[in-house]
Every structure is written in C-alpha cells, then in structure tokens.
Enzyme design. Structure first.
Site, short mmCIF file in Angstrom:
data_model
loop_
_atom_site.label_atom_id
_atom_site.label_comp_id
_atom_site.label_asym_id
_atom_site.label_seq_id
_atom_site.Cartn_x
_atom_site.Cartn_y
_atom_site.Cartn_z
CB SER A 273 30.78 61.89 21.60
OG SER A 273 30.26 60.87 20.78
CG HIS B 62 26.11 60.16 21.18
ND1 HIS B 62 26.55 58.89 20.87
CD2 HIS B 62 27.09 60.69 21.96
CE1 HIS B 62 27.72 58.67 21.42
NE2 HIS B 62 28.07 59.74 22.09
#
EC number: 3.4.21.92
Length: 212
Positions: free
Chosen positions: A113, A138
């Site tokens: 992330s 993501h």
C-alpha cells in the site's frame, strides 16, 4: 474528517522492543548510540511499521537533517511496512522529491500500500528489493460517518486522492494511469522480481556488491 488509509488489511501493531546500543571508542572516550542513530550517521533511515503522522514526522526530520549535513550524498530508506495513512505517506513522499539528495529505497520484508508507494518513489535506478520481499498495491480506503452530505464530501475526497495517487504511481512506474487504476481495484501482491517487471523497483539485490 476520518483518516484515509492505504494499508494492508492484515497489518499488526508493532510493539515497542528493546533497541540495541552500539558503543564506540573516540578520542574523548566511549560514546554510545542506539542502533538506529548509529545507522543514521551512515545516512540510513528505517521506515518500519504503520505509516502514521508521528512516524512520518520522524522520517521527514531525518531526511531534512541528512540533507543539511550533506546535500550531495544519497540517503538510503529501508522500508518494511504494511502501509497506513495517505496524508502521512504523502508528507514523506513530498519531502523525498523536495530535498536535494537522491533517496534510494530498499524493501526488506514487505512494502504494501503506502509502503509500496514510497518504495517506487525512490530515485530512478536506486529502488531495490531483497529477494524474498513482497509488495502490494491497492486503492485507498476510508471510513465515513455523519450526515449524508458529510459522507458524500469524504467520498469525493477519497476519489480525488485515489486519482492523484494513480497519477503519481504511473509517473514512477512508467505504466498508464488507467492501467494503475485497474490494477489497484483489488489487492495486487507481487514478488521482488514481479515488482521489477511492473516498474515499482529497478533491481532485486541478493548480495551487497561494491558501494551498494
């Protein structure tokens, strides 16, 4: 406004642990450092655990200190993080781009992330992973509560941040914005070598060679 998060869903809180001390002999006698302070003298910064405001401020402060000490020498940022706050991560990102020294990034363990976002933000040609490190990208997530109008405002902010993060990542990876948007719809995990193919990093390092 609720905090907007960009982190792996399975992250764990990192407990405070005993930090080893290093003792050095100097002309004035013995001098002791905690291990992280000693490595800071070698221009090594650790970004470990959840990305949040306090941690981000410490990383930013260390980068600014090292720039003031020598603006022409690389800074080495070691990352082992599940991700975290978007705004905290962007404060680190902006500082990496702002300061004069190149910031070389190295993933040890995981860069997920916001951790992956900061990994790919290193200086071109100086972004690395160790062979068994993992990365994951993501889209940002965030909780919203309150009146319907407030929820709508917060949802719009998340969408704007998502678009901006995709644009930045596209610039660093060489991928198109639309492709980044598709790939970050759900969690996308990558091995070290897959991270090279994707453009997140430049090289997998299996052993230190020369001045690396």
């Amino acid at each position: 406004m609720s905090n907007i998060d960009l982190s792996a869903s399975s992250n764990l809180n990192v407990e405070n642990t005993l930090v080893p001390m290093v003792v050095e002999q100097t002309a004035r006698g013995e001098r002791s450092y905690d291990i992280y302070s000693r490595l800071l003298k070698e221009r090594v910064i650790f970004l470990v655990g959840q990305v949040e405001d306090h941690m981000a401020n410490l990383v930013v402060a260390q980068m600014l200190f090292l720039e003031a000490e020598n603006p022409d020498k690389d800074i080495h940022l070691y990352i082992n993080s599940p991700g975290g706050s978007v705004t905290a991560g962007l404060s680190i990102y902006d500082t990496m781009q702002f300061i004069k020294p190149d910031v070389s990034t190295m993933c040890i363990g995981q860069a997920c992330s916001m951790g992956a976002f900061l990994l790919t933000a290193g200086a071109k040609g100086k972004r690395f992973c160790l062979p068994n490190a993992r990365t994951m990208i993501h889209q940002p997530s965030g909780g919203a509560q309150g009146q319907a109008s407030d929820i709508h405002i917060q949802a719009q902010e998340i969408l704007k941040l998502r678009e901006r993060l995709n644009e930045i990542m596209a610039g660093h990876t060489g991928r198109g914005v639309e492709e980044i948007a598709r790939d970050t719809e759900r969690d996308r995990f990558m091995s070290a070598h897959e991270s090279v193919e994707y453009g997140l990093i430049d090289k997998v390092l299996e052993r230190r060679v020369g001045g690396e």
